[in-house]
Design a protein around this motif. Structure first.
Motif, PDB file in Angstrom:
ATOM      1  N   THR A 126      -5.274  12.777   3.008  1.00 38.39           N
ATOM      2  CA  THR A 126      -6.443  12.023   3.444  1.00 38.39           C
ATOM      3  C   THR A 126      -6.462  11.985   4.965  1.00 38.39           C
ATOM      4  OG1 THR A 126      -6.515  10.669   1.460  1.00 38.39           O
ATOM      5  CG2 THR A 126      -7.476   9.704   3.435  1.00 38.39           C
TER       6      THR A 126
ATOM      7  N   ILE B 101      -5.960  -1.010   7.072  1.00 42.00           N
ATOM      8  CA  ILE B 101      -5.823  -0.671   5.652  1.00 42.00           C
ATOM      9  C   ILE B 101      -5.371  -1.951   4.954  1.00 42.00           C
ATOM     10  CG2 ILE B 101      -4.539   0.710   3.960  1.00 42.00           C
ATOM     11  CD1 ILE B 101      -4.320   2.877   6.162  1.00 42.00           C
TER      12      ILE B 101
ATOM     13  N   ILE C 222      -8.191   9.658   7.881  1.00 38.89           N
ATOM     14  CA  ILE C 222      -8.950   8.452   8.203  1.00 38.89           C
ATOM     15  C   ILE C 222      -9.223   8.497   9.703  1.00 38.89           C
ATOM     16  CG2 ILE C 222      -8.985   5.925   8.213  1.00 38.89           C
ATOM     17  CD1 ILE C 222      -7.017   5.987   5.854  1.00 38.89           C
TER      18      ILE C 222
ATOM     19  N   SER D 146      -9.507  13.031   0.842  1.00 39.31           N
ATOM     20  CA  SER D 146     -10.678  12.269   1.318  1.00 39.31           C
ATOM     21  C   SER D 146     -10.736  12.315   2.836  1.00 39.31           C
ATOM     22  CB  SER D 146     -10.575  10.797   0.907  1.00 39.31           C
ATOM     23  OG  SER D 146     -10.530  10.651  -0.488  1.00 39.31           O
TER      24      SER D 146
ATOM     25  N   ILE E  15     -10.306  -0.075   5.476  1.00 43.07           N
ATOM     26  CA  ILE E  15     -10.130   0.181   4.053  1.00 43.07           C
ATOM     27  C   ILE E  15      -9.845  -1.185   3.415  1.00 43.07           C
ATOM     28  CG2 ILE E  15      -8.878   1.531   2.326  1.00 43.07           C
ATOM     29  CD1 ILE E  15     -10.254   3.234   4.608  1.00 43.07           C
TER      30      ILE E  15
ATOM     31  N   LEU F 285      -8.201   5.721  -2.118  1.00 41.53           N
ATOM     32  CA  LEU F 285      -8.799   6.916  -1.496  1.00 41.53           C
ATOM     33  C   LEU F 285      -8.189   8.119  -2.184  1.00 41.53           C
ATOM     34  CD1 LEU F 285      -8.704   6.002   2.307  1.00 41.53           C
ATOM     35  CD2 LEU F 285     -10.740   6.461   0.959  1.00 41.53           C
TER      36      LEU F 285
ATOM     37  N   ILE G  19      -3.614   5.512  -0.502  1.00 38.87           N
ATOM     38  CA  ILE G  19      -4.230   6.477   0.405  1.00 38.87           C
ATOM     39  C   ILE G  19      -3.696   7.842  -0.036  1.00 38.87           C
ATOM     40  CG2 ILE G  19      -4.587   7.154   2.807  1.00 38.87           C
ATOM     41  CD1 ILE G  19      -5.572   4.255   2.071  1.00 38.87           C
TER      42      ILE G  19
ATOM     43  N   ALA H 122      -1.294  10.037   3.632  1.00 40.68           N
ATOM     44  CA  ALA H 122      -2.348  10.656   4.440  1.00 40.68           C
ATOM     45  C   ALA H 122      -1.784  11.773   5.309  1.00 40.68           C
ATOM     46  CB  ALA H 122      -2.994   9.602   5.328  1.00 40.68           C
TER      47      ALA H 122
ATOM     48  N   SER I 213       0.847  -1.193   0.000  1.00 40.14           N
ATOM     49  CA  SER I 213       0.000   0.000   0.000  1.00 40.14           C
ATOM     50  C   SER I 213       0.882   1.243   0.000  1.00 40.14           C
ATOM     51  CB  SER I 213      -0.925   0.004   1.219  1.00 40.14           C
ATOM     52  OG  SER I 213      -1.921  -0.987   1.058  1.00 40.14           O
TER      53      SER I 213
ATOM     54  N   ILE J 208      -4.060   9.331  10.203  1.00 35.49           N
ATOM     55  CA  ILE J 208      -4.770   8.056  10.307  1.00 35.49           C
ATOM     56  C   ILE J 208      -5.032   7.854  11.794  1.00 35.49           C
ATOM     57  CG2 ILE J 208      -4.639   5.552   9.972  1.00 35.49           C
ATOM     58  CD1 ILE J 208      -2.777   6.113   7.571  1.00 35.49           C
TER      59      ILE J 208
ATOM     60  N   VAL K 232       0.848   5.196   1.210  1.00 35.43           N
ATOM     61  CA  VAL K 232       0.117   6.062   2.135  1.00 35.43           C
ATOM     62  C   VAL K 232       0.736   7.460   2.117  1.00 35.43           C
ATOM     63  CG1 VAL K 232      -0.543   6.396   4.549  1.00 35.43           C
ATOM     64  CG2 VAL K 232      -0.436   4.083   3.605  1.00 35.43           C
TER      65      VAL K 232
ATOM     66  N   CYS L 185      -3.458  -0.806  -1.405  1.00 40.67           N
ATOM     67  CA  CYS L 185      -4.297   0.393  -1.334  1.00 40.67           C
ATOM     68  C   CYS L 185      -3.463   1.624  -1.672  1.00 40.67           C
ATOM     69  CB  CYS L 185      -4.888   0.562   0.065  1.00 40.67           C
ATOM     70  SG  CYS L 185      -6.103  -0.686   0.470  1.00 40.67           S
TER      71      CYS L 185
END
Length: 191
Positions: free
Chosen positions: A129, A119, A131, A147, A137, A143, A125, A110, A106, A113, A108, A123
């Motif tokens: 973002t 997660i 979360i 988001s 997720i 995302l 992210i 973000a 993934s 979080i 990330v 993914c």
């Protein structure tokens, strides 16, 4: 016989800190002084954490903070979110709460979080973002940047869509799962 068998790892491949963090020697930790691990966190092989990215201007260090009992899966990339302003990249801090499991591969970026977040694998992210606590997720979810995922929300898809509200027990379940994963993550000697 245990219901949950140990998850073996080669002792020589991981560094264990005084606070119980287990960091793979095959992970890339760039700018380690700017990365704070809360304790009992596992950074898996091939993970990349970018603590070396700076805001414009002298001495503006960007910090990536991970809470306790976090798992960063194999091949994950964690880097702070950024904006371009007057031609400069500006990086911003990232805070990841306690009991967060980030699945393999993934990416990330973000801003925040929360605690007790799961997660999935593969993914994305997006930048900035947020979360909230106790969110899930699903695998292969994207995302989009900026988001906001509400607390107790299950998100899935490309781009992410709200699937369902999670039960109130999510907090205890994720906490138990991350502690159990950490306790099962046991060193073995190479043959």
């Amino acid at each position: 016989m245990s219901l949950h068998p140990p998850i073996p790892y080669l002792k020589a491949e991981y560094i264990e800190t005084d606070t119980g963090n287990k960091v793979s020697r095959k992970a890339t930790i760039a700018g380690p002084r700017n990365i704070i691990l809360g304790g009992k966190t596992i950074i898996s092989s091939g993970a990349i954490i970018r603590g070396d990215l700076r805001r414009a201007g002298p001495g503006h260090i960007v910090v990536i903070q991970l809470g306790r009992y976090c798992v960063v899966g194999e091949g994950c990339v964690i880097r702070p979110p950024y904006k371009t302003y007057r031609g400069n990249f500006n990086y911003y801090p990232m805070k990841i709460g306690n009991y967060v499991h980030i699945g393999a591969n993934s990416v990330v970026e973000a801003a925040t979080i929360g605690n007790h977040v799961e997660i999935g694998k593969n993914c994305i992210i997006g930048k900035f973002t947020i979360i909230k606590d106790c969110a899930k997720i699903a695998d292969n979810t994207v995302l989009l940047p900026n988001s906001v995922v509400p607390a107790l929300a299950h998100m899935s898809g490309w781009p992410a869509q709200f699937i369902e509200d999670l039960p109130e027990s999510t907090e205890e379940n994720i906490e138990a799962q991350t502690k159990q994963y950490y306790n099962r993550f046991q060193p073995v000697e190479a043959d």
